[in-house]
Scaffold this motif. Structure first.
Motif, PDB file in Angstrom:
ATOM      1  N   ARG A 117     -31.533  88.040   5.088  1.00  0.00           N
ATOM      2  CA  ARG A 117     -30.564  89.073   5.483  1.00  0.00           C
ATOM      3  C   ARG A 117     -29.887  88.781   6.819  1.00  0.00           C
ATOM      4  N   SER A 118     -29.948  87.556   7.284  1.00  0.00           N
ATOM      5  CA  SER A 118     -29.405  87.287   8.616  1.00  0.00           C
ATOM      6  C   SER A 118     -27.950  86.842   8.568  1.00  0.00           C
ATOM      7  N   GLY A 119     -27.267  87.100   9.679  1.00  0.00           N
ATOM      8  CA  GLY A 119     -25.904  86.636   9.867  1.00  0.00           C
ATOM      9  C   GLY A 119     -25.746  86.164  11.303  1.00  0.00           C
ATOM     10  N   TRP A 120     -24.821  85.253  11.513  1.00  0.00           N
ATOM     11  CA  TRP A 120     -24.586  84.685  12.839  1.00  0.00           C
ATOM     12  C   TRP A 120     -23.129  84.909  13.216  1.00  0.00           C
ATOM     13  N   ASN A 121     -22.898  85.749  14.216  1.00  0.00           N
ATOM     14  CA  ASN A 121     -21.563  85.926  14.773  1.00  0.00           C
ATOM     15  C   ASN A 121     -21.331  84.801  15.772  1.00  0.00           C
ATOM     16  N   VAL A 122     -20.570  83.819  15.364  1.00  0.00           N
ATOM     17  CA  VAL A 122     -20.347  82.618  16.169  1.00  0.00           C
ATOM     18  C   VAL A 122     -19.311  82.919  17.247  1.00  0.00           C
ATOM     19  N   VAL A 123     -19.699  82.769  18.511  1.00  0.00           N
ATOM     20  CA  VAL A 123     -18.758  82.935  19.614  1.00  0.00           C
ATOM     21  C   VAL A 123     -18.787  81.697  20.499  1.00  0.00           C
ATOM     22  N   THR A 124     -17.678  81.460  21.175  1.00  0.00           N
ATOM     23  CA  THR A 124     -17.586  80.291  22.055  1.00  0.00           C
ATOM     24  C   THR A 124     -17.660  80.674  23.528  1.00  0.00           C
ATOM     25  N   THR A 125     -17.929  81.939  23.807  1.00  0.00           N
ATOM     26  CA  THR A 125     -18.094  82.517  25.144  1.00  0.00           C
ATOM     27  C   THR A 125     -16.793  82.520  25.945  1.00  0.00           C
ATOM     28  N   GLY A 126     -16.289  83.734  26.178  1.00  0.00           N
ATOM     29  CA  GLY A 126     -15.073  83.876  26.957  1.00  0.00           C
ATOM     30  C   GLY A 126     -15.331  84.165  28.424  1.00  0.00           C
ATOM     31  N   ASP A 127     -16.551  84.610  28.746  1.00  0.00           N
ATOM     32  CA  ASP A 127     -16.880  84.904  30.140  1.00  0.00           C
ATOM     33  C   ASP A 127     -17.130  83.606  30.899  1.00  0.00           C
ATOM     34  N   ALA A 128     -16.143  83.198  31.677  1.00  0.00           N
ATOM     35  CA  ALA A 128     -16.246  81.924  32.390  1.00  0.00           C
ATOM     36  C   ALA A 128     -17.426  81.891  33.344  1.00  0.00           C
ATOM     37  N   GLY A 129     -17.838  83.055  33.842  1.00  0.00           N
ATOM     38  CA  GLY A 129     -18.962  83.097  34.772  1.00  0.00           C
ATOM     39  C   GLY A 129     -20.267  82.618  34.179  1.00  0.00           C
ATOM     40  N   ALA A 130     -20.353  82.569  32.847  1.00  0.00           N
ATOM     41  CA  ALA A 130     -21.579  82.115  32.193  1.00  0.00           C
ATOM     42  C   ALA A 130     -21.934  80.684  32.594  1.00  0.00           C
ATOM     43  N   ALA A 131     -20.939  79.899  32.960  1.00  0.00           N
ATOM     44  CA  ALA A 131     -21.198  78.508  33.342  1.00  0.00           C
ATOM     45  C   ALA A 131     -22.224  78.427  34.465  1.00  0.00           C
ATOM     46  N   GLY A 132     -22.124  79.352  35.412  1.00  0.00           N
ATOM     47  CA  GLY A 132     -23.038  79.346  36.544  1.00  0.00           C
ATOM     48  C   GLY A 132     -24.468  79.688  36.186  1.00  0.00           C
ATOM     49  N   ASN A 133     -24.679  80.269  35.016  1.00  0.00           N
ATOM     50  CA  ASN A 133     -26.039  80.567  34.572  1.00  0.00           C
ATOM     51  C   ASN A 133     -26.658  79.433  33.765  1.00  0.00           C
ATOM     52  N   PHE A 134     -25.855  78.387  33.511  1.00  0.00           N
ATOM     53  CA  PHE A 134     -26.340  77.279  32.696  1.00  0.00           C
ATOM     54  C   PHE A 134     -26.054  75.927  33.353  1.00  0.00           C
ATOM     55  N   SER A 135     -26.189  75.931  34.676  1.00  0.00           N
ATOM     56  CA  SER A 135     -26.146  74.684  35.451  1.00  0.00           C
ATOM     57  C   SER A 135     -24.826  73.931  35.342  1.00  0.00           C
TER      58      SER A 135
END
Length: 454
Positions: free
Chosen positions: A123-141
């Protein structure tokens, strides 16, 4: 959609404390103040959705926040962990998680989703996103976020790798024959050995195939790259539409793109989301809509929130009564660029000041779906029969409105034969009317065998 009678599909979006534009939803005394992190609240919403024969519950997510983020965004549960809990408290409801392709690796995500597949019985589904929040870069080195083209190219390859990993085991790979001491048929296990532009993944995945073959791929994106990605890999598309005409245009565009890529357009379910307000009469519903919108309006919150599509650029530094600062678009290059360009373009076209721009984007816009239960049901039927959508995502907000939609609008749609009264299947694919993807290795072997016989 397959051989089933075409019926309206229903999804429920859960944002307990209030998403963007809902800074004060959490003040509703019928809503737990900790709803966004309360597994009991989520379980209750999932059970209510399942009782109403909804197809799925959808968990949004993001990887970067500021103090100006929406209340729900500030403190919420990780989707895959949460959905595992919902899986054991439901039996038919689809479980859709938002997971980014920008700050993950295919093997881990393929494994997590495959595990949710088995826990839920397909019953699973995956909402595929490419991330629009540019600030996320700083949380992933990373020093900076991926550019648009890289995000979407990486996203496409990521999904293709995951799909390859989900084919690691054919359906009959595990005979588990105690008499012969045979647990695995090695001929039915396959390494992927993928070497691409963004990923190198050997495989095989260490989780077996699920009853629906693999998770259903959902996608949302209105840019050219987003629409193209959806038409390429999406099996269900999340979107927004302000009118039936806009919905029909998007619907036709996605289905046409998919057909040009050699896909069957019937195997893509378009599911926009929009606010719904139900009253005893149409007039009362509009009063409820106005009251809720008014109670959630806050100019300061809207000014701060304007920064999100612009890479969280701080608009509070500008003169509110000066022209909208077009230079802010530079900060959106690696963020939610499409949305930012629409805002800046509108402000330029109208000659708006920053204040006028904020007032415009935060001002209430009447939803097409407000009225008596009969009116809302009729409007949804018109959109459905007019091919503006295949399904509809209901954003769970105020509990009283959520109850009225389930208990007053859905029964009317059921009476009209537009919404199911019983589930057709125990898998998400089965209920959405989507085919089970054939395992690539099984297919290749059967084609070879057929060729030899011929």
């Amino acid at each position: 959609m397959s051989a089933q009678k075409r019926q309206l599909k229903l999804g429920a979006i859960t944002m307990g404390a209030g998403g963007p534009g809902q800074p004060y939803l959490w003040l509703d005394e019928d809503l737990p103040v900790d709803a966004s992190i309360s597994v009991n609240w989520y379980v209750e919403q999932a059970r209510l959705a399942e009782e109403a024969k909804f197809d799925l519950v959808f968990i949004v997510d993001g990887l970067f926040i500021t103090a100006d983020s929406a209340p729900h965004y500030l403190n919420r549960l990780e989707p895959l962990t949460l959905l595992s809990a919902l899986a054991v408290n439901t039996s038919h409801l689809g479980l859709v998680a938002t997971v980014t392709t920008s700050y993950n690796d295919p093997f881990n995500i393929a494994r997590s989703l495959a595990s949710l597949e088995l826990i839920s019985g397909g019953r699973s589904g995956w909402n595929v996103v490419t991330t629009g929040d540019a600030g996320a870069a700083g949380n992933f080195s990373r020093d900076e976020h991926y550019d648009y083209d890289t995000r979407y190219a990486r996203g496409l390859e990521f999904v293709q790798v995951a799909q390859g990993l989900w084919d690691s085991y054919e359906q009959d790979a595990f005979p588990r024959d105690r008499a012969t001491r045979t647990f695995l048929d090695p001929a039915r296990q396959h390494a992927l050995n993928h070497k691409g532009e963004h990923f190198q993944v050997v495989g095989p995945l260490n989780v077996s195939r699920s009853p629906q073959g693999r998770p259903v791929i959902f996608q949302a994106g209105d840019s050219e790259q987003g629409r193209d990605l959806g038409a390429t890999i999406g099996e269900a598309i999340f979107t927004n539409a302000s009118s039936i005409e806009a919905g029909q245009a998007f619907y036709n565009d996605i289905k046409t793109r998919a057909a040009k890529k050699g896909r069957d357009p019937r195997h893509i379910v378009v599911m926009p989301g929009a606010s719904v307000f139900v009253g005893d009469t149409d007039a009362q519903a509009r009063e409820i809509e106005h009251e809720i919108h008014t109670s959630d309006r806050d100019f300061g919150q809207a000014l701060a929130g304007l920064g999100r599509p612009f890479g969280w650029h701080d608009f509070r530094q500008y003169d509110l009564d000066a022209p909208f600062p077009q230079q802010a678009l530079a900060h959106a290059e690696r963020g939610f660029r499409t949305n930012a360009e629409k805002i800046a373009g509108k402000a330029k076209e109208k000659g708006w000041t920053l204040r006028q721009t904020v007032e415009f984007i935060s001002s209430p816009r009447p939803t097409p779906f407000a009225g008596s239960p009969e009116t809302v049901a009729t409007r949804l039927q018109e959109w459905f029969e007019g091919r503006a959508l295949d399904g509809f995502n209901y954003p769970i907000g105020h509990p009283s409105q959520w109850r009225r939609f389930r208990e007053e609008v859905v029964p009317i749609l059921q009476e009209r034969g537009i919404v199911r009264t019983e589930y057709e299947a125990t898998t998400l694919r089965g209920n959405l009317g989507l085919p089970v993807p054939e395992n690539r290795y099984t297919k290749a072997r059967e084609e070879e065998s057929s060729s030899l016989r011929g």
